[in-house]
Each structure stands twice: as structure tokens, then as C-alpha cells.
Design a protein around this motif. Structure first.
Motif, PDB file in Angstrom:
ATOM      1  N   PHE A 123       5.114   1.337 -15.470  1.00 33.69           N
ATOM      2  CA  PHE A 123       4.454   0.053 -15.662  1.00 33.69           C
ATOM      3  C   PHE A 123       3.815  -0.372 -14.346  1.00 33.69           C
ATOM      4  CE2 PHE A 123       7.945   0.391 -18.592  1.00 33.69           C
ATOM      5  CZ  PHE A 123       7.501  -0.180 -19.778  1.00 33.69           C
ATOM      6  N   LEU A 124       2.684  -1.050 -14.449  1.00 31.38           N
ATOM      7  CA  LEU A 124       1.996  -1.527 -13.253  1.00 31.38           C
ATOM      8  C   LEU A 124       1.932  -3.048 -13.266  1.00 31.38           C
ATOM      9  CD1 LEU A 124       0.596  -0.301 -10.755  1.00 31.38           C
ATOM     10  CD2 LEU A 124      -1.586  -0.687 -11.928  1.00 31.38           C
ATOM     11  N   GLU A 125       2.436  -3.652 -12.185  1.00 33.24           N
ATOM     12  CA  GLU A 125       2.240  -5.084 -11.972  1.00 33.24           C
ATOM     13  C   GLU A 125       0.873  -5.260 -11.317  1.00 33.24           C
ATOM     14  OE1 GLU A 125       3.855  -8.625  -9.074  1.00 33.24           O
ATOM     15  OE2 GLU A 125       5.283  -7.070  -9.651  1.00 33.24           O
ATOM     16  N   VAL A 126       0.044  -6.123 -11.891  1.00 35.37           N
ATOM     17  CA  VAL A 126      -1.323  -6.324 -11.410  1.00 35.37           C
ATOM     18  C   VAL A 126      -1.553  -7.816 -11.184  1.00 35.37           C
ATOM     19  CG1 VAL A 126      -3.777  -5.951 -11.846  1.00 35.37           C
ATOM     20  CG2 VAL A 126      -2.091  -4.330 -12.755  1.00 35.37           C
ATOM     21  N   VAL A 127      -1.985  -8.174  -9.968  1.00 33.23           N
ATOM     22  CA  VAL A 127      -2.302  -9.564  -9.640  1.00 33.23           C
ATOM     23  C   VAL A 127      -3.650  -9.591  -8.931  1.00 33.23           C
ATOM     24  CG1 VAL A 127      -1.550 -11.686  -8.516  1.00 33.23           C
ATOM     25  CG2 VAL A 127       0.169 -10.055  -9.344  1.00 33.23           C
ATOM     26  N   PRO A 128      -4.745  -9.910  -9.617  1.00 33.39           N
ATOM     27  CA  PRO A 128      -6.015 -10.092  -8.910  1.00 33.39           C
ATOM     28  C   PRO A 128      -5.901 -11.292  -7.969  1.00 33.39           C
ATOM     29  CG  PRO A 128      -6.328  -9.966 -11.305  1.00 33.39           C
ATOM     30  CD  PRO A 128      -4.870 -10.155 -11.062  1.00 33.39           C
ATOM     31  N   LYS A 129      -6.386 -11.164  -6.751  1.00 31.67           N
ATOM     32  CA  LYS A 129      -6.226 -12.238  -5.780  1.00 31.67           C
ATOM     33  C   LYS A 129      -7.514 -13.020  -5.540  1.00 31.67           C
ATOM     34  CE  LYS A 129      -2.957 -12.943  -3.859  1.00 31.67           C
ATOM     35  NZ  LYS A 129      -1.878 -13.875  -4.237  1.00 31.67           N
ATOM     36  N   SER A 130      -8.624 -12.350  -5.323  1.00 33.37           N
ATOM     37  CA  SER A 130      -9.858 -13.058  -4.969  1.00 33.37           C
ATOM     38  C   SER A 130     -10.791 -13.290  -6.157  1.00 33.37           C
ATOM     39  CB  SER A 130     -10.619 -12.288  -3.884  1.00 33.37           C
ATOM     40  OG  SER A 130      -9.944 -12.368  -2.645  1.00 33.37           O
ATOM     41  N   PHE A 131     -10.863 -12.313  -7.070  1.00 34.95           N
ATOM     42  CA  PHE A 131     -11.845 -12.393  -8.157  1.00 34.95           C
ATOM     43  C   PHE A 131     -11.185 -12.084  -9.499  1.00 34.95           C
ATOM     44  CE2 PHE A 131     -13.716  -9.974  -4.500  1.00 34.95           C
ATOM     45  CZ  PHE A 131     -14.376 -11.047  -3.898  1.00 34.95           C
ATOM     46  N   PRO A 132     -11.685 -12.687 -10.605  1.00 38.60           N
ATOM     47  CA  PRO A 132     -11.268 -12.211 -11.932  1.00 38.60           C
ATOM     48  C   PRO A 132     -11.791 -10.789 -12.120  1.00 38.60           C
ATOM     49  CG  PRO A 132     -12.509 -14.287 -12.069  1.00 38.60           C
ATOM     50  CD  PRO A 132     -12.691 -13.764 -10.676  1.00 38.60           C
ATOM     51  N   ILE A 133     -11.040  -9.961 -12.799  1.00 41.81           N
ATOM     52  CA  ILE A 133     -11.475  -8.585 -13.036  1.00 41.81           C
ATOM     53  C   ILE A 133     -11.376  -8.253 -14.527  1.00 41.81           C
ATOM     54  CG2 ILE A 133     -10.879  -7.746 -10.729  1.00 41.81           C
ATOM     55  CD1 ILE A 133      -8.330  -6.521 -11.982  1.00 41.81           C
ATOM     56  N   ARG A 134     -12.298  -7.431 -14.982  1.00 41.18           N
ATOM     57  CA  ARG A 134     -12.252  -6.937 -16.359  1.00 41.18           C
ATOM     58  C   ARG A 134     -11.753  -5.500 -16.327  1.00 41.18           C
ATOM     59  NH1 ARG A 134     -15.095  -4.120 -20.247  1.00 41.18           N
ATOM     60  NH2 ARG A 134     -15.014  -5.006 -22.365  1.00 41.18           N
ATOM     61  N   VAL A 135     -10.649  -5.260 -17.005  1.00 41.19           N
ATOM     62  CA  VAL A 135     -10.041  -3.930 -17.024  1.00 41.19           C
ATOM     63  C   VAL A 135     -10.077  -3.368 -18.440  1.00 41.19           C
ATOM     64  CG1 VAL A 135      -8.515  -4.456 -15.079  1.00 41.19           C
ATOM     65  CG2 VAL A 135      -7.713  -4.847 -17.419  1.00 41.19           C
ATOM     66  N   GLN A 136      -9.876  -2.070 -18.543  1.00 40.64           N
ATOM     67  CA  GLN A 136      -9.903  -1.409 -19.843  1.00 40.64           C
ATOM     68  C   GLN A 136      -8.969  -0.209 -19.825  1.00 40.64           C
ATOM     69  OE1 GLN A 136     -13.886  -0.609 -21.125  1.00 40.64           O
ATOM     70  NE2 GLN A 136     -13.289   0.122 -23.149  1.00 40.64           N
ATOM     71  N   THR A 137      -8.434   0.113 -20.979  1.00 38.37           N
ATOM     72  CA  THR A 137      -7.562   1.278 -21.125  1.00 38.37           C
ATOM     73  C   THR A 137      -8.205   2.511 -20.499  1.00 38.37           C
ATOM     74  OG1 THR A 137      -6.659   0.393 -23.184  1.00 38.37           O
ATOM     75  CG2 THR A 137      -6.390   2.757 -22.801  1.00 38.37           C
ATOM     76  N   GLY A 138      -7.422   3.249 -19.730  1.00 34.96           N
ATOM     77  CA  GLY A 138      -7.901   4.477 -19.105  1.00 34.96           C
ATOM     78  C   GLY A 138      -8.390   4.309 -17.685  1.00 34.96           C
ATOM     79  N   GLN A 139      -8.599   3.063 -17.228  1.00 37.83           N
ATOM     80  CA  GLN A 139      -9.029   2.873 -15.843  1.00 37.83           C
ATOM     81  C   GLN A 139      -7.877   3.113 -14.876  1.00 37.83           C
ATOM     82  OE1 GLN A 139     -10.826  -1.054 -16.063  1.00 37.83           O
ATOM     83  NE2 GLN A 139     -12.859  -0.176 -16.414  1.00 37.83           N
ATOM     84  N   LYS A 140      -8.225   3.453 -13.635  1.00 35.50           N
ATOM     85  CA  LYS A 140      -7.236   3.927 -12.675  1.00 35.50           C
ATOM     86  C   LYS A 140      -7.158   2.969 -11.482  1.00 35.50           C
ATOM     87  CE  LYS A 140      -9.703   7.734 -12.780  1.00 35.50           C
ATOM     88  NZ  LYS A 140     -10.402   7.663 -14.085  1.00 35.50           N
ATOM     89  N   LEU A 141      -5.992   2.333 -11.317  1.00 33.80           N
ATOM     90  CA  LEU A 141      -5.782   1.401 -10.215  1.00 33.80           C
ATOM     91  C   LEU A 141      -4.805   1.935  -9.180  1.00 33.80           C
ATOM     92  CD1 LEU A 141      -5.581  -2.106 -11.965  1.00 33.80           C
ATOM     93  CD2 LEU A 141      -7.566  -0.933 -11.012  1.00 33.80           C
ATOM     94  N   ASN A 142      -3.984   2.905  -9.551  1.00 27.84           N
ATOM     95  CA  ASN A 142      -3.024   3.440  -8.580  1.00 27.84           C
ATOM     96  C   ASN A 142      -2.856   4.936  -8.773  1.00 27.84           C
ATOM     97  OD1 ASN A 142      -1.499   3.194 -10.977  1.00 27.84           O
ATOM     98  ND2 ASN A 142       0.399   3.000  -9.804  1.00 27.84           N
ATOM     99  N   GLN A 143      -2.146   5.561  -7.844  1.00 28.47           N
ATOM    100  CA  GLN A 143      -1.999   7.011  -7.854  1.00 28.47           C
ATOM    101  C   GLN A 143      -0.567   7.389  -7.487  1.00 28.47           C
ATOM    102  OE1 GLN A 143      -4.484   6.800  -3.700  1.00 28.47           O
ATOM    103  NE2 GLN A 143      -4.837   8.571  -4.959  1.00 28.47           N
ATOM    104  N   LEU A 144      -0.191   8.587  -7.896  1.00 26.52           N
ATOM    105  CA  LEU A 144       1.199   9.033  -7.755  1.00 26.52           C
ATOM    106  C   LEU A 144       1.252  10.339  -6.985  1.00 26.52           C
ATOM    107  CD1 LEU A 144       4.024   9.061 -10.334  1.00 26.52           C
ATOM    108  CD2 LEU A 144       3.176  11.283  -9.597  1.00 26.52           C
ATOM    109  N   ARG A 145       2.244  10.436  -6.097  1.00 25.87           N
ATOM    110  CA  ARG A 145       2.547  11.681  -5.411  1.00 25.87           C
ATOM    111  C   ARG A 145       3.959  12.127  -5.765  1.00 25.87           C
ATOM    112  NH1 ARG A 145       0.457  11.032   0.883  1.00 25.87           N
ATOM    113  NH2 ARG A 145      -1.759  11.358   0.464  1.00 25.87           N
ATOM    114  N   LEU A 146       4.153  13.418  -5.856  1.00 25.64           N
ATOM    115  CA  LEU A 146       5.490  13.988  -6.029  1.00 25.64           C
ATOM    116  C   LEU A 146       5.921  14.593  -4.698  1.00 25.64           C
ATOM    117  CD1 LEU A 146       5.398  15.675  -9.548  1.00 25.64           C
ATOM    118  CD2 LEU A 146       6.171  13.397  -8.923  1.00 25.64           C
TER     119      LEU A 146
END
Length: 412
Positions: free
Chosen positions: A185-208
Motif C-alpha cells: 500500500f502507498l500513503e500519498v499526500v500531495p503537498k503543493s499542488f492537486p494531482i490527478r492520478v490513475q491506475t497503473g501510474q508509478k510513484l515509487n520504486q522497490l529494491r530487493l
């Protein structure tokens, strides 16, 4: 003859099953080819309606994608003794689909289930059932247990979008313990601007991560001597003896700028929505106020305003290493120096390296920042193998060779 053929086919199938094994001996960050293997074997999985995409894979990481729904919650949280879903049920104010897009308002907290989920091995020797319907098995053999860590993508930080990963029963953000099996799960808090998001968009990344291989200061100095990592403003490699080391490689902020004197940007108060699907679309000056070098070589940051600056030094990440920015702790707790932190192998591979872009917010009180002030440090880890592709070479990048640069959504 028929019996021989039957035996050959049987032995051939056994050999095929054996070929599904993956053995990792060297400790470090798993490179892209091993991440792809773990995806194909079902260690990293996705929603069946949204198969993995080639562009998700970076040299040392995999981009995670937003799922189908967003939950507006009263506050951020760590679940610790229960699932994230149970916490959402207690704190949810409303939910809405983002499959066709949805707007997230500034300073509101949202929890978004991701399309990917993990089935990390519990031990150093674990067998998985293959997910291709063959009925075969895949054995993963390691020297140490595999854990994971996430970080916001560069674009996320440059848009002043605060994100952090949450997992079931966890007492820490961004860290995924060995043996974790479950959703992300991703916690998302826009700080400066409203944002429009959509399924499949990428906001973070994972390393193993296989074990813990953070380089010591002496190892960083030796690596720099072999293949320079840090460069001066003119692109010259910094002498080994001049590196500032202390549980990481220290870097500073540039408040002099180039010939045009531009040193940074400050976010304007603008309620216009930024659609994350629109690239090179927005007028930067509608959202950002340019900042130019001052005669005094310092600037006073306004409380809670958001700034983008660049590092004075340039860096280059060798192919055998992966880097991560970590905050420089001044002990005051007044300044947050960045949101995004992963630097993949090959970053800054052009001659003279590339600057690190810094996302900065001063909390509570005005804060003085001087040219050349230490702002953050870079830590490094070895890769378990050389990535088959490196950043900016075989990987499309919006920020390779960067100087001071806004997110890809703004016109140049």
C-alpha cells in the motif's frame, strides 16, 4: 526406441525444472535481470488484469504501480499489530475509483493499494510453485535472507508529493522484512499542488536486498580511486583526500548557479491540477517561481515553502554499485532535504557526472542556507551482479545528465 524417447523427455523435463533454480551467493542489491527472474517465478506478482511492463524495470529496482482505488483517510499510520486493510476500515473517510483517473487534494492523506504484491522467501532455501501453469517448481537459494526497501521516484519528489510504503503488521515505513507475504500500500499526500492520478501510474520504486552490503567510508574512497564517483562543478574528479566521508559521502547545495544565475525554484500557491499523464505539458512559471543567486551567497527559506535546488558536486554511480541519498542530520530537525533517494547504476555516466536535485522544505521557522552548505550524504551498496542495463544506457531516462531540472510534466 519409444522407451528411450520417453526417458529422454523425462530427463529433459527434469533438466528444465532444474534450470528454474536461482542461486544468489554475493550479497548486495539485486540487478534488473534477477528482478525479472523473480517476477517470472512469482516472487513479485501483479494484478492479473495488469501484467508487468518492460518500462517498470530499472537497473537496480522495479517501479510499483497504483491500483484501482484510493482511500481518503483521517491520518497516516503504521499498522504494526494488524493489517493495513483493518486500519483503513477504522480511518477511511471515503473511497473512490482511480481506474479512469481521480484527483488527490493537497495536504489530504490517501492510501492506495498497489498492483504488485510480494512473496519473499522465509528462509535462505525456498521452493516456489511456478505460476505459468506447468506444475513445475522454482528453488531460490541464497546466503542471506532477502529484504526489500522502497523510495519515491524522482518525479514524485519534484512534484512535492509525499509518499511512503506501508505493509501489513509493519512498524516501519518503506522497509519490507524478509519473509513478507502480502499486498503493498502507498500513503500519498500531495503537498503543493492537486494531482490527478490513475491506475497503473508509478510513484515509487522497490529494491530487493540480499544481506547488507553498505560500503564503509574506506571502501567508498577505494571505489572512487578506481572509478571516480564525485566530481567538481567543472566536471573534474575530486581528489580522494578531499572526499567528505562519515558513514556516507557528503554533498552540498549550489547557490551560485550558472551563467544565468538560476539556483532553484519555489512552488507557487496554485490550485490548478497537475495530471500525471501529461508530459512536457505545463507552463513551469504558472507553478514555480525561479530563484536567482543572491549577492550574499545565502538564502533564507520560508517556513513550509517547497524549494528545488541542485547539488554543487556532480556524481556518477559505477555499474557495480547502487546509491541512495540520505538526509544530513543537522540535529535541529528543522529541514527536510529530499524525498526521493535511489540512484541506479550508471546514473551520471556522461563525462563529469550529473547533479543531484534536492527537494527542500523548512519546517516551523525560517532557515538560513549558504552556498556549499552540507545538505545530504550518499551511501552505496554493491550489486549481486552487474546489471544487464544501466541508467541512461538501455534505460530511457528523463533526468540522465541533469543539472537543475523540474519534473518531466513541465515544458523545458
Amino acid at each position: 526406441m519409444q522407451n528411450c524417447l520417453r526417458i529422454f523427455l523425462l530427463l529433459g523435463w527434469k533438466f528444465y525444472i532444474k534450470a528454474m533454480n536461482l542461486t544468489i551467493r554475493k550479497k548486495g542489491i539485486l540487478p534488473v535481470q534477477q528482478l525479472k527472474q523473480l517476477v517470472s517465478y512469482g516472487v513479485i506478482r501483479t494484478d492479473a488484469a495488469y501484467p508487468f511492463e518492460d518500462e517498470q524495470f530499472q537497473p537496480n529496482s522495479i517501479d510499483l504501480r497504483l491500483g484501482r482505488v484510493a482511500y481518503r483517510v483521517r491520518c497516516g499510520f503504521l499498522p504494526e499489530n494488524e493489517t493495513v486493510e483493518a486500519k483503513i476500515n477504522k480511518l477511511c473517510q471515503h473511497e473512490f475509483s482511480i481506474e479512469e483517473g481521480g484527483v488527490l487534494e493537497p495536504n489530504c492523506t490517501y492510501i492506495i493499494p498497489l498492483l504488485e504484491h510480494l512473496i519473499l522467501p522465509e528462509t535462505t532455501s525456498q521452493t516456489y510453485a511456478l505460476t505459468d501453469g506447468s506444475g513445475g517448481e522454482f528453488a531460490l537459494e541464497t546466503e542471506s535472507r532477502i529484504s526489500a526497501r522502497t523510495n519515491p521516484k524522482s518525479t514524485t519528489g519534484r512534484l512535492d508529493i509525499f509518499t511512503r510504503l506501508v505493509t501489513d503488521y509493519s512498524h516501519r515505513f518503506e522497509e519490507i522484512a524478509p519473509g513478507y507475504k502480502g499486498p503493498l500500500f502507498l500513503e500519498v499526500v500531495p503537498k503543493s499542488f492537486p494531482i490527478r492520478v490513475q491506475t497503473g501510474q508509478k510513484l515509487n520504486q522497490l529494491r530487493l536486498r540480499h544481506g547488507n552490503t553498505r560500503l564503509s567510508d574506506e571502501e567508498v574512497r577505494a571505489a572512487h580511486a578506481r572509478t571516480p564517483i564525485l566530481f567538481g562543478e567543472g566536471g573534474e574528479a575530486i581528489a580522494d583526500a578531499d572526499l567528505k566521508l562519515g558513514n556516507g559521502l557528503f554533498m552540498s547545495v549550489d547557490l551560485q548557479g550558472g551563467e544565468d544565475g538560476l539556483i532553484g525554484y519555489r512552488a507557487r500557491k496554485n490550485r490548478a491540477v497537475i495530471d500525471l499523464s501529461l508530459i512536457g505539458y505545463y507552463d513551469p512559471f504558472s507553478f514555480w517561481e525561479p530563484i536567482y543567486a543572491q549577492r550574499e551567497d545565502f538564502i533564507i527559506l520560508e517556513p513550509e515553502a517547497f524549494y528545488i535546488f541542485a547539488s554543487k558536486e556532480r556524481c556518477r554511480i559505477p555499474d557495480h554499485l547502487a546509491g541512495e541519498m540520505v538526509p544530513y542530520d543537522t540535529g535541529s530537525g528543522e529541514l527536510r532535504t529530499h524525498y526521493a533517494g535511489f540512484f541506479d547504476s550508471g546514473f551520471g555516466a556522461n563525462p563529469g557526472g550529473a547533479r543531484a536535485v534536492l527537494e527542500v522544505r523548512s519546517h516551523d521557522v525560517p532557515f538560513l542556507v549558504e552556498d556549499g552548505q552540507t545538505f545530504f550524504s550518499m551511501v552505496f551498496e554493491s550489486n549481486t551482479a552487474l546489471p544487464e542495463t544501466s541508467y541512461g544506457s538501455g534505460v530511457v531516462s528523463n533526468y540522465q545528465g541533469q543539472n537543475l531540472k523540474l519534473s518531466k510534466h513541465f515544458k523545458p
